[in-house]
Design an enzyme around this catalytic site. Structure first.
Site, PDB file in Angstrom:
ATOM      1  CG  ASP A   1      -2.065   0.977   1.065  1.00  0.00           C
ATOM      2  OD1 ASP A   1      -2.937   1.002   1.931  1.00  0.00           O
ATOM      3  OD2 ASP A   1      -2.073   1.709   0.045  1.00  0.00           O
ATOM      4  CB  SER A   2       0.535   4.342  -1.902  1.00  0.00           C
ATOM      5  OG  SER A   2      -0.724   4.728  -1.359  1.00  0.00           O
TER       6      SER A   2
ATOM      7  CG  ASP B   1      -6.037  -4.676   2.551  1.00  0.00           C
ATOM      8  OD1 ASP B   1      -6.568  -3.895   1.728  1.00  0.00           O
ATOM      9  OD2 ASP B   1      -5.670  -4.344   3.696  1.00  0.00           O
TER      10      ASP B   1
ATOM     11  CB  CYS C   1     -12.179 -24.923  11.505  1.00  0.00           C
ATOM     12  SG  CYS C   1     -10.622 -24.294  10.831  1.00  0.00           S
TER      13      CYS C   1
ATOM     14  CB  CYS D   1      -7.100 -24.758  10.545  1.00  0.00           C
ATOM     15  SG  CYS D   1      -7.180 -24.227  12.260  1.00  0.00           S
TER      16      CYS D   1
ATOM     17  CB  CYS E   1      -9.778 -26.446  14.404  1.00  0.00           C
ATOM     18  SG  CYS E   1     -10.165 -24.695  14.545  1.00  0.00           S
TER      19      CYS E   1
ATOM     20  CG  HIS F   1      -9.333 -20.534  13.722  1.00  0.00           C
ATOM     21  ND1 HIS F   1      -9.913 -21.624  13.089  1.00  0.00           N
ATOM     22  CD2 HIS F   1     -10.335 -19.638  13.942  1.00  0.00           C
ATOM     23  CE1 HIS F   1     -11.200 -21.415  12.954  1.00  0.00           C
ATOM     24  NE2 HIS F   1     -11.490 -20.225  13.447  1.00  0.00           N
TER      25      HIS F   1
END
Ligand SMILES: CC(C)(C)OC(=O)NCc1c[nH]c2nc(N)[nH]c(=O)c12
Ligand SMILES: [Zn+2]
Length: 378
Positions: A95-96, A272, A310, A312, A315, A341
């Site tokens: 980002d600028s 984002d 989930c 992941c 989890c 997570h």
């Protein structure tokens, strides 16, 4: 001249205006719609590059303003650029710094030349211009750079917003000129940022100004600044159709699960937001049944995973009771678990969204997700 960033449209969902695509960059390709974890100081807080690859993060964000202040873009350049410095060999978007100046520094003066403000850490006087923001991003070597824009506060009156849009358009042209003179335009891409607040005429003006300049991608800025969600959705409905269909569309600073889905439905490809990583560090987790504040006493003896739907690593391995204990003790490992997570949750959500577009059922997916997550359906 080789164009470093190209968009490949795969299909449009028959149920909604959502699109499935790929973006090709010098450091590889990422699928869209895509969520980009934010790594402001050249790290996605508490995550290693290996963690990010394990959760299939395909592109991450970093930040011009912060890296200019610390460690300084010259040090990053001497390290061989941001990819080498932080050991991330996939795409990076920076980002600028425009937005950070407007949100971090109160002592600032906006002029045609650029913005005068104080270093939010030391108080020293600083100056950032479109040219300077480009030079810093060239030193960082990001695949996708952002134009230097003004992100006005919300709400802003029409006359202020009009002046701001016209200046942001002039700054965008200066960014493009600097970029082409840098000799880096074949290995780094520059996206323009459409501003204009909630005013349709100003969004049209901004989009017209920016699309008349040839950027390989365009962002919608100035949203997710505190406006109600229906205002954001309305602005997207009249703004995304003004953006080229053959280039990526990036909604900056968004967001929550419902805003991501509603943004995709309105034609957005890239997102984002610091939300998942920020709330993780105070023990709040995104789950398929809505938000779960794991530091809450009711989880002291709850040995289930954060989210039973989930798959992941967190989890499959740790309990709410254990994670609550770590968070209560301010143990860094606890922040790693909630952050991992939350990012996995959003990246998985975007994967399900891409699948729903492939199967022409994104509206159905939205309704099912809103029901289970606890969002009120419109
Ligand atoms: C307040 C939060 C960060 C949630 O959203 C916004 O400010 N949303 C807008 C935004 C985020 N990042 C940007 N970068 C730039 N160059 N310009 C912008 O307008 C924005
Ligand atoms: Zn999980």
């Amino acid at each position: 001249m080789t164009v470093p960033i190209t968009y490949e449209h795969i299909k449009t969902c028959k149920q909604t205006g959502a699109r499935l695509g790929r973006v090709h960059t010098p450091h590889g390709t990422f699928e869209t719609p895509m969520f980009m974890p934010v790594g402001t100081m050249a790290t996605v807080k508490t995550m290693s590059p290996e963690d990010l690859k394990a959760m299939d993060a395909q592109i991450i964000l970093s930040n011009t303003y912060h890296l200019w202040l610390r460690p300084g873009q010259d040090i990053v350049e001497e390290a061989g650029g941001l990819h080498t410095f932080m050991n991330w060999d996939k795409p990076i978007l920076t980002d600028s710094g425009g937005f950070q100046v407007f949100s971090l520094s109160d002592l600032r003066k906006i002029e045609e030349e650029g913005v005068h403000f104080r270093n939010h850490l030391s108080g020293e006087k600083l100056f950032l211009s479109p040219e300077k923001a480009m030079q810093i991003q060239h030193s960082l070597g990001s695949d996708i750079m952002m134009a230097f824009d003004e992100c006005p506060p919300y709400p802003a009156d029409y006359s202020y917003m009009r002046q701001s849009v016209e200046r942001t358009s002039r700054w965008a042209e200066r960014c493009l000129t600097e970029h082409h003179q840098s000799g880096k335009s074949s290995i780094q891409g520059l996206f323009g940022i459409i501003q204009g607040g909630e005013y349709e005429e100003l969004r049209k003006q901004s989009a017209k100004d920016l699309t008349s300049l040839d950027f390989p991608g365009y962002a919608v800025g100035g949203l997710s600044v505190g406006e109600p969600k229906d205002v954001m959705n309305r602005v997207l409905e009249f703004t995304t159709p003004l953006m080229p269909a053959d280039k990526p569309r990036y909604l900056m600073g968004v967001g929550s699960p419902d805003s991501l889905i509603d943004g995709v439905i309105r034609g957005i490809d890239m997102f984002d937001c610091v939300l998942p990583t920020r709330i993780a560090r105070n023990g709040t987790c995104m789950t398929s049944e809505g938000r779960l504040v794991v530091r809450n006493a009711k989880f002291a003896r709850d040995f289930r995973p954060l989210d039973e739907n989930c798959d992941c690593h967190v989890c499959r391995t740790y309990s709410r009771a254990y994670i609550r204990h770590l968070i209560k003790c301010e143990e860094t490992f606890g922040f790693r678990l909630t952050t991992y997570h939350n990012l996995y949750f959003l990246l998985q959500l975007m994967k399900k969204v891409r699948q729903a577009i492939m199967e022409d059922r994104l509206q159905d997916f939205r309704d099912e997700f809103f029901e289970s997550y606890g969002f009120n359906k419109e």
